[in-house]
Design a protein around this motif. Structure first.
Motif, mmCIF file in Angstrom:
data_model
loop_
_atom_site.group_PDB
_atom_site.id
_atom_site.type_symbol
_atom_site.label_atom_id
_atom_site.label_comp_id
_atom_site.label_asym_id
_atom_site.label_seq_id
_atom_site.Cartn_x
_atom_site.Cartn_y
_atom_site.Cartn_z
ATOM 1 N N GLY A 35 0.814 -1.210 0.000
ATOM 2 C CA GLY A 35 0.000 0.000 0.000
ATOM 3 C C GLY A 35 0.843 1.254 0.000
ATOM 4 O O GLY A 35 0.313 2.348 0.126
ATOM 5 N N TRP A 36 2.152 1.093 -0.144
ATOM 6 C CA TRP A 36 3.050 2.240 -0.046
ATOM 7 C C TRP A 36 3.394 2.786 -1.413
ATOM 8 O O TRP A 36 3.693 2.044 -2.335
ATOM 9 N N GLY A 37 3.339 4.103 -1.521
ATOM 10 C CA GLY A 37 3.702 4.769 -2.764
ATOM 11 C C GLY A 37 5.198 4.964 -2.854
ATOM 12 O O GLY A 37 5.960 4.621 -1.946
ATOM 13 N N ILE A 38 5.632 5.545 -3.926
ATOM 14 C CA ILE A 38 7.049 5.723 -4.190
ATOM 15 C C ILE A 38 7.707 6.691 -3.204
ATOM 16 O O ILE A 38 8.890 6.601 -2.945
ATOM 17 N N THR A 39 6.927 7.607 -2.636
ATOM 18 C CA THR A 39 7.487 8.577 -1.701
ATOM 19 C C THR A 39 7.387 8.104 -0.254
ATOM 20 O O THR A 39 7.748 8.831 0.658
ATOM 21 N N GLY A 40 6.866 6.901 -0.044
ATOM 22 C CA GLY A 40 6.731 6.384 1.309
ATOM 23 C C GLY A 40 5.367 6.643 1.913
ATOM 24 O O GLY A 40 5.067 6.169 2.995
ATOM 25 N N ARG A 44 -1.008 5.833 -4.748
ATOM 26 C CA ARG A 44 -2.064 6.583 -5.412
ATOM 27 C C ARG A 44 -3.305 5.745 -5.649
ATOM 28 O O ARG A 44 -4.409 6.277 -5.728
ATOM 29 N N CYS A 45 -3.162 4.440 -5.753
ATOM 30 C CA CYS A 45 -4.300 3.569 -6.043
ATOM 31 C C CYS A 45 -4.775 2.794 -4.819
ATOM 32 O O CYS A 45 -5.658 1.947 -4.927
#
Length: 114
Positions: A35-40, A44-45
């Motif tokens: 559930g983690w995005g690229i920025t931590g 987004r989804c």
């Protein structure tokens, strides 16, 4: 699979892809890699995934959640967005070619060459 985080060595599940947004088919259910995005922060989804996942856990048949699944996959891959952009681009190009041909036809009739 093993990964190192800081000074800790963590065993990575073989079911989790290195691609954070990849969905792996596990029987009849789907699971999100993380559930983690690229920025931590939250991906987004992730909200789309949670809606779809919750629906799947309460529905009688998987087809009951097909619209939520479609929203989640669109968030991941943007396939409908790309298809729409391509249709718009092709239509713009068609109109430009038609205008160009029309301009050439009217231009040839009004100008005489010496």
């Amino acid at each position: 699979m093993v990964r190192v985080v800081g000074n800790q060595v963590k065993k990575k599940s073989p079911l989790v892809s290195s691609d954070r947004n990849q969905v792996l088919r596990l029987g009849e259910r789907e699971r999100m890699a993380s559930g983690w995005g690229i920025t931590g922060n939250k991906g987004r989804c992730y909200d789309f995934w949670m809606d779809f996942s919750e629906c799947m856990s309460h529905c009688r048949e998987p087809k009951d959640c097909s619209l939520l699944r479609e929203d989640y996959l669109e968030c991941l891959h943007h396939s409908k967005e790309f298809q729409r952009r391509n249709r718009i681009y092709k239509e713009e190009q068609r109109k430009l070619r038609a205008a160009s041909r029309k301009g050439q036809e009217t231009g040839d009739a009004t100008h005489t060459h010496h």
